[in-house]
Design a protein around this motif. Structure first.
Motif, PDB file in Angstrom:
ATOM      1  N   THR A   9       0.809  -1.022   0.331  1.00 53.82           N
ATOM      2  CA  THR A   9      -0.435  -0.238  -0.187  1.00 53.82           C
ATOM      3  C   THR A   9       0.899   1.284   0.043  1.00 53.82           C
ATOM      4  OG1 THR A   9      -0.153  -0.103   2.080  1.00 53.82           O
ATOM      5  CG2 THR A   9      -1.866  -1.580   0.814  1.00 53.82           C
ATOM      6  N   GLY A  10       2.378   1.247   0.098  1.00 55.50           N
ATOM      7  CA  GLY A  10       3.073   2.091   0.135  1.00 55.50           C
ATOM      8  C   GLY A  10       3.139   3.042  -0.632  1.00 55.50           C
ATOM      9  N   THR A  11       4.246   3.664  -1.185  1.00 58.69           N
ATOM     10  CA  THR A  11       4.583   4.147  -2.793  1.00 58.69           C
ATOM     11  C   THR A  11       5.610   3.270  -3.774  1.00 58.69           C
ATOM     12  OG1 THR A  11       4.650   6.081  -1.750  1.00 58.69           O
ATOM     13  CG2 THR A  11       5.675   5.873  -4.058  1.00 58.69           C
ATOM     14  N   VAL A  12       5.025   2.709  -5.004  1.00 55.92           N
ATOM     15  CA  VAL A  12       5.391   2.026  -5.931  1.00 55.92           C
ATOM     16  C   VAL A  12       5.944   2.638  -6.622  1.00 55.92           C
ATOM     17  CG1 VAL A  12       5.207  -0.574  -6.703  1.00 55.92           C
ATOM     18  CG2 VAL A  12       4.570  -0.467  -4.900  1.00 55.92           C
ATOM     19  N   ASP A  13       7.118   2.812  -6.970  1.00 61.55           N
ATOM     20  CA  ASP A  13       7.373   3.537  -8.965  1.00 61.55           C
ATOM     21  C   ASP A  13       8.176   2.879  -9.254  1.00 61.55           C
ATOM     22  OD1 ASP A  13       6.577   6.008  -6.934  1.00 61.55           O
ATOM     23  OD2 ASP A  13       8.073   6.820  -6.736  1.00 61.55           O
ATOM     24  N   ALA A  14       7.480   3.296 -10.626  1.00 64.49           N
ATOM     25  CA  ALA A  14       8.745   2.730 -12.026  1.00 64.49           C
ATOM     26  C   ALA A  14       8.768   3.307 -12.912  1.00 64.49           C
ATOM     27  CB  ALA A  14       7.090   1.499 -13.014  1.00 64.49           C
ATOM     28  N   ALA A  15      10.101   3.150 -13.384  1.00 61.69           N
ATOM     29  CA  ALA A  15      10.923   3.839 -14.209  1.00 61.69           C
ATOM     30  C   ALA A  15      12.337   3.468 -14.542  1.00 61.69           C
ATOM     31  CB  ALA A  15      11.776   5.361 -12.556  1.00 61.69           C
ATOM     32  N   ASP A  16      13.220   3.412 -15.819  1.00 59.43           N
ATOM     33  CA  ASP A  16      14.321   3.266 -16.048  1.00 59.43           C
ATOM     34  C   ASP A  16      15.049   3.606 -15.281  1.00 59.43           C
ATOM     35  OD1 ASP A  16      12.699   2.059 -18.253  1.00 59.43           O
ATOM     36  OD2 ASP A  16      12.497   4.372 -19.635  1.00 59.43           O
ATOM     37  N   ASP A  17      16.081   2.478 -15.307  1.00 59.59           N
ATOM     38  CA  ASP A  17      17.410   2.265 -14.548  1.00 59.59           C
ATOM     39  C   ASP A  17      18.677   3.455 -15.038  1.00 59.59           C
ATOM     40  OD1 ASP A  17      19.464   1.980 -13.077  1.00 59.59           O
ATOM     41  OD2 ASP A  17      20.137   0.447 -14.142  1.00 59.59           O
ATOM     42  N   THR A  18      18.105   4.805 -15.444  1.00 65.12           N
ATOM     43  CA  THR A  18      19.252   6.017 -16.014  1.00 65.12           C
ATOM     44  C   THR A  18      20.348   6.227 -15.066  1.00 65.12           C
ATOM     45  OG1 THR A  18      17.918   7.482 -14.688  1.00 65.12           O
ATOM     46  CG2 THR A  18      17.102   7.346 -17.255  1.00 65.12           C
ATOM     47  N   ALA A  19      20.142   6.293 -13.732  1.00 67.93           N
ATOM     48  CA  ALA A  19      21.444   6.096 -13.584  1.00 67.93           C
ATOM     49  C   ALA A  19      22.338   4.670 -13.322  1.00 67.93           C
ATOM     50  CB  ALA A  19      21.063   6.089 -10.977  1.00 67.93           C
ATOM     51  N   GLY A  20      21.617   3.861 -13.901  1.00 71.28           N
ATOM     52  CA  GLY A  20      23.082   2.652 -13.592  1.00 71.28           C
ATOM     53  C   GLY A  20      23.152   1.595 -13.123  1.00 71.28           C
TER      54      GLY A  20
ATOM     55  N   ILE B 227      14.486  -2.305  -3.963  1.00 73.26           N
ATOM     56  CA  ILE B 227      14.710  -1.109  -5.539  1.00 73.26           C
ATOM     57  C   ILE B 227      14.796  -3.010  -5.920  1.00 73.26           C
ATOM     58  CG2 ILE B 227      16.150  -0.638  -7.348  1.00 73.26           C
ATOM     59  CD1 ILE B 227      16.373   1.834  -5.059  1.00 73.26           C
ATOM     60  N   VAL B 228      13.866  -2.789  -6.763  1.00 66.11           N
ATOM     61  CA  VAL B 228      13.773  -4.128  -8.359  1.00 66.11           C
ATOM     62  C   VAL B 228      14.363  -3.818  -9.084  1.00 66.11           C
ATOM     63  CG1 VAL B 228      12.520  -5.677  -9.032  1.00 66.11           C
ATOM     64  CG2 VAL B 228      11.628  -4.514  -6.540  1.00 66.11           C
ATOM     65  N   ILE B 229      15.359  -4.294  -9.667  1.00 69.77           N
ATOM     66  CA  ILE B 229      16.510  -4.126 -10.866  1.00 69.77           C
ATOM     67  C   ILE B 229      15.944  -5.609 -11.735  1.00 69.77           C
ATOM     68  CG2 ILE B 229      18.706  -4.567 -12.250  1.00 69.77           C
ATOM     69  CD1 ILE B 229      18.004  -2.250  -9.623  1.00 69.77           C
ATOM     70  N   ILE B 230      14.802  -4.872 -13.013  1.00 66.82           N
ATOM     71  CA  ILE B 230      14.518  -5.664 -13.715  1.00 66.82           C
ATOM     72  C   ILE B 230      15.140  -5.930 -14.781  1.00 66.82           C
ATOM     73  CG2 ILE B 230      12.782  -5.751 -15.445  1.00 66.82           C
ATOM     74  CD1 ILE B 230      11.345  -6.002 -12.521  1.00 66.82           C
TER      75      ILE B 230
END
Length: 211
Positions: A150-161, A207-210
């Motif tokens: 129920t907390g914050t779950v964000d999705a983004a590209d790994d721009t920082a590597g 943090i999940v790395i896909i």
């Protein structure tokens, strides 16, 4: 024989020689049968010899054929039985031996050590796409939310590597967040969870790395 009973006319054989004996005498002509029977005898003997030779040769050939047929007919059934035994023995030995492979029976080793039942479902989670298919991060985020977070779950590209050096989808977690990381890993099917100092200093618990 007297001169008067001699049927042949006088010739040079009738001239007397010293001593009174004639030079020669006439003989009666030979009959046709007496001249022909030797040739007939030779022909009969040759015919008998030829017939005997033909009979002998034909008898040997028949025996050879008779002895050859059973051998071929007896050896013929051996090949079907051999092929049948070869096929029956080859099929079972080939297929079952190939089925029990290590891939289906063995699972990849898991580094997830936390207890998902003790997870903090209010903790923040970030999902970064670091080489996965387009939209993979968003799909994983939705799966995590569906698992009860129920907390914050964000999705983004790994721009920082952040995901450099990882070859599979990995769950990184901060200090004391192993249980929460285990719940996230369980939700998305990941088998690798690693504690990371970078996550500890971030606003996210996991943090999940896909990949």
């Amino acid at each position: 024989m007297t001169k008067s009973g001699y049927p042949y006319p006088p010739d040079e054989f009738d001239v007397a020689v010293p001593g009174g004996a004639p030079v020669g005498v006439h003989r009666a002509p030979r009959s046709g049968w007496s001249s022909a029977w030797p040739f007939l005898l030779v022909a009969v003997v040759c015919a008998a010899v030829a017939w005997g030779g033909i009979t002998l040769l034909s008898g040997d050939g028949g025996g050879a054929e008779a002895s050859g047929d059973p051998s071929t007919s007896a050896s013929a059934p051996a090949s079907p039985s051999a092929s049948a035994s070869g096929e029956s023995s080859g099929e079972p030995s080939g297929e079952p031996s190939g089925e029990p492979s290590g891939e289906s029976s063995e699972e990849a080793p898991s580094s997830v050590t936390g207890d998902p039942a003790k997870a903090d479902l209010t903790a923040g989670v970030q999902v970064l796409n670091s080489g996965g298919p387009t939209g993979a991060a968003g799909t994983a985020a939705e799966t995590i939310i569906a698992a009860g977070f129920t907390g914050t779950v964000d999705a983004a590209d790994d721009t920082a590597g952040l995901g450099q050096g990882y070859t599979e989808t990995t769950v990184l977690y901060g200090a004391t967040r192993a249980d929460t990381a285990a719940a996230v890993a369980q939700a998305i099917g990941a088998t690798s969870a690693i504690e990371s100092a970078e996550v500890t200093s971030s606003p996210y618990a996991v943090i999940v790395i896909i990949k």
